[in-house]
Design a protein around this motif. Structure first.
Motif, PDB file in Angstrom:
ATOM      1  N   THR A 117      69.070  42.095 -10.990  1.00 49.35           N
ATOM      2  CA  THR A 117      68.989  43.245 -10.087  1.00 49.35           C
ATOM      3  C   THR A 117      68.174  44.370 -10.712  1.00 49.35           C
ATOM      4  N   LEU A 118      68.418  44.647 -11.980  1.00 47.65           N
ATOM      5  CA  LEU A 118      67.671  45.704 -12.649  1.00 47.65           C
ATOM      6  C   LEU A 118      66.204  45.309 -12.830  1.00 47.65           C
ATOM      7  N   ALA A 119      65.948  44.033 -13.134  1.00 48.54           N
ATOM      8  CA  ALA A 119      64.565  43.561 -13.275  1.00 48.54           C
ATOM      9  C   ALA A 119      63.812  43.700 -11.955  1.00 48.54           C
ATOM     10  N   VAL A 120      64.455  43.359 -10.850  1.00 50.39           N
ATOM     11  CA  VAL A 120      63.819  43.488  -9.534  1.00 50.39           C
ATOM     12  C   VAL A 120      63.546  44.952  -9.225  1.00 50.39           C
ATOM     13  N   ASP A 121      64.466  45.845  -9.602  1.00 55.92           N
ATOM     14  CA  ASP A 121      64.263  47.276  -9.390  1.00 55.92           C
ATOM     15  C   ASP A 121      63.027  47.760 -10.148  1.00 55.92           C
ATOM     16  N   VAL A 122      62.866  47.324 -11.392  1.00 60.13           N
ATOM     17  CA  VAL A 122      61.695  47.707 -12.190  1.00 60.13           C
ATOM     18  C   VAL A 122      60.419  47.160 -11.558  1.00 60.13           C
ATOM     19  N   ILE A 123      60.460  45.911 -11.114  1.00 62.84           N
ATOM     20  CA  ILE A 123      59.287  45.280 -10.500  1.00 62.84           C
ATOM     21  C   ILE A 123      58.867  46.029  -9.241  1.00 62.84           C
ATOM     22  N   GLU A 124      59.844  46.399  -8.427  1.00 62.72           N
ATOM     23  CA  GLU A 124      59.523  47.100  -7.182  1.00 62.72           C
ATOM     24  C   GLU A 124      59.027  48.518  -7.437  1.00 62.72           C
ATOM     25  N   HIS A 125      59.625  49.231  -8.383  1.00 67.41           N
ATOM     26  CA  HIS A 125      59.202  50.610  -8.648  1.00 67.41           C
ATOM     27  C   HIS A 125      57.813  50.692  -9.282  1.00 67.41           C
ATOM     28  N   LEU A 126      57.459  49.697 -10.091  1.00 61.98           N
ATOM     29  CA  LEU A 126      56.138  49.720 -10.739  1.00 61.98           C
ATOM     30  C   LEU A 126      55.110  48.864 -10.016  1.00 61.98           C
ATOM     31  N   ASP A 127      55.521  48.168  -8.956  1.00 63.38           N
ATOM     32  CA  ASP A 127      54.652  47.252  -8.216  1.00 63.38           C
ATOM     33  C   ASP A 127      53.978  46.281  -9.192  1.00 63.38           C
ATOM     34  N   LEU A 128      54.817  45.512  -9.902  1.00 58.68           N
ATOM     35  CA  LEU A 128      54.342  44.635 -10.970  1.00 58.68           C
ATOM     36  C   LEU A 128      53.937  43.241 -10.516  1.00 58.68           C
ATOM     37  N   LEU A 129      54.132  42.898  -9.257  1.00 58.59           N
ATOM     38  CA  LEU A 129      53.792  41.545  -8.821  1.00 58.59           C
ATOM     39  C   LEU A 129      52.337  41.208  -9.130  1.00 58.59           C
ATOM     40  N   HIS A 130      51.441  42.148  -8.851  1.00 57.61           N
ATOM     41  CA  HIS A 130      50.016  41.900  -9.084  1.00 57.61           C
ATOM     42  C   HIS A 130      49.699  41.786 -10.570  1.00 57.61           C
ATOM     43  N   VAL A 131      50.462  42.496 -11.387  1.00 54.52           N
ATOM     44  CA  VAL A 131      50.218  42.474 -12.831  1.00 54.52           C
ATOM     45  C   VAL A 131      50.797  41.208 -13.456  1.00 54.52           C
ATOM     46  N   LEU A 132      51.997  40.839 -13.047  1.00 52.35           N
ATOM     47  CA  LEU A 132      52.658  39.677 -13.626  1.00 52.35           C
ATOM     48  C   LEU A 132      51.977  38.365 -13.229  1.00 52.35           C
ATOM     49  N   PHE A 133      51.384  38.355 -12.046  1.00 47.20           N
ATOM     50  CA  PHE A 133      50.710  37.144 -11.550  1.00 47.20           C
ATOM     51  C   PHE A 133      49.239  37.441 -11.316  1.00 47.20           C
ATOM     52  N   MET A 134      48.582  37.928 -12.347  1.00 44.58           N
ATOM     53  CA  MET A 134      47.193  38.361 -12.276  1.00 44.58           C
ATOM     54  C   MET A 134      46.245  37.224 -11.867  1.00 44.58           C
ATOM     55  N   LYS A 135      46.537  36.015 -12.341  1.00 34.85           N
ATOM     56  CA  LYS A 135      45.653  34.890 -12.054  1.00 34.85           C
ATOM     57  C   LYS A 135      45.741  34.445 -10.601  1.00 34.85           C
ATOM     58  N   GLN A 136      46.860  34.715  -9.950  1.00 34.24           N
ATOM     59  CA  GLN A 136      47.027  34.316  -8.549  1.00 34.24           C
ATOM     60  C   GLN A 136      46.567  35.404  -7.584  1.00 34.24           C
ATOM     61  N   TRP A 137      46.304  36.615  -8.061  1.00 41.48           N
ATOM     62  CA  TRP A 137      45.931  37.740  -7.217  1.00 41.48           C
ATOM     63  C   TRP A 137      44.425  37.915  -7.223  1.00 41.48           C
ATOM     64  N   ASP A 138      43.830  37.990  -6.040  1.00 41.86           N
ATOM     65  CA  ASP A 138      42.400  38.243  -5.897  1.00 41.86           C
ATOM     66  C   ASP A 138      42.225  39.742  -5.680  1.00 41.86           C
ATOM     67  N   ALA A 139      41.752  40.441  -6.695  1.00 43.36           N
ATOM     68  CA  ALA A 139      41.639  41.900  -6.640  1.00 43.36           C
ATOM     69  C   ALA A 139      40.565  42.348  -5.646  1.00 43.36           C
ATOM     70  N   GLU A 140      39.505  41.572  -5.498  1.00 42.85           N
ATOM     71  CA  GLU A 140      38.435  41.955  -4.579  1.00 42.85           C
ATOM     72  C   GLU A 140      38.892  41.888  -3.123  1.00 42.85           C
ATOM     73  N   LYS A 141      39.547  40.788  -2.774  1.00 46.97           N
ATOM     74  CA  LYS A 141      40.000  40.605  -1.391  1.00 46.97           C
ATOM     75  C   LYS A 141      41.374  41.216  -1.131  1.00 46.97           C
ATOM     76  N   GLN A 142      42.035  41.669  -2.201  1.00 48.29           N
ATOM     77  CA  GLN A 142      43.375  42.250  -2.095  1.00 48.29           C
ATOM     78  C   GLN A 142      44.354  41.301  -1.405  1.00 48.29           C
ATOM     79  N   GLN A 143      44.338  40.049  -1.842  1.00 47.53           N
ATOM     80  CA  GLN A 143      45.256  39.064  -1.267  1.00 47.53           C
ATOM     81  C   GLN A 143      45.554  37.994  -2.319  1.00 47.53           C
TER      82      GLN A 143
END
Length: 180
Positions: free
Chosen positions: A88-114
């Protein structure tokens, strides 16, 4: 074989031995320099006071926030440790810092934002963040949150976000206790 014979073998192969030592040193230096820098940021917490009548009845303590099986058992350090290691606390940190894009950098296309593949779940993100974060307690009761990452600023931000998330969780617990 006398010691003098061993010395003759070493002298005879001295160029090979010295070359091997130099080659090993150069290979080690190149390997070390090619590795990415890893930074560690730590935050240290000191729980205040011992609860006299169980943590679930003491305002400011995490007892009401914890499940009934954990609350009231053990020291405040153990209870805070359980909260800090919770998903629960880890999810709170992830949501507050919007870490999904950082933690899964290889799966995120920064140019297309998807996402290139299916978007990762918060459970995947919490598991990945758990590999970067270490929460430990010392014998003196101090709790250390250590975050390792190749970005020093992000490591410090995540460590501080864990402290902030813990504070929010304890404040929500105090508010719900006061409301009752």
């Amino acid at each position: 074989m006398p010691l003098r014979d061993y010395w003759r073998v070493l002298v005879r192969h001295r160029i090979f031995i010295c070359g091997l030592v130099v080659l090993t040193a150069i290979a080690t230096a190149l390997f070390t320099l090619s590795q990415p820098n890893i930074y560690q940021s730590t935050a240290t917490l000191m729980p205040l006071g011992q609860s006299r009548s169980g943590l679930s009845s003491a305002p400011g303590e995490p007892g009401g926030f914890l499940p009934p099986g954990i609350a009231g058992k053990g020291s405040p350090t153990d209870n805070l440790l359980a909260v800090l290691q919770s998903r629960t606390l880890a999810v709170d940190v992830i949501e507050h810092l919007d870490l999904l894009h950082v933690l899964f950098m290889k799966q995120w296309d920064a140019e297309k934002q998807q996402w290139r593949t299916r978007p990762p779940t918060l459970q995947d993100a919490a598991r990945t963040l758990g590999g970067l974060v270490s929460v430990t307690a010392s014998r003196q009761g101090l709790i250390t949150i250590a975050v390792t990452h190749h970005d020093a600023v992000l490591a410090a931000t995540i460590a501080n976000a864990y402290v902030d998330a813990l504070q929010r969780a304890l404040n929500e617990n105090d508010f719900s206790l006061a409301k009752k």
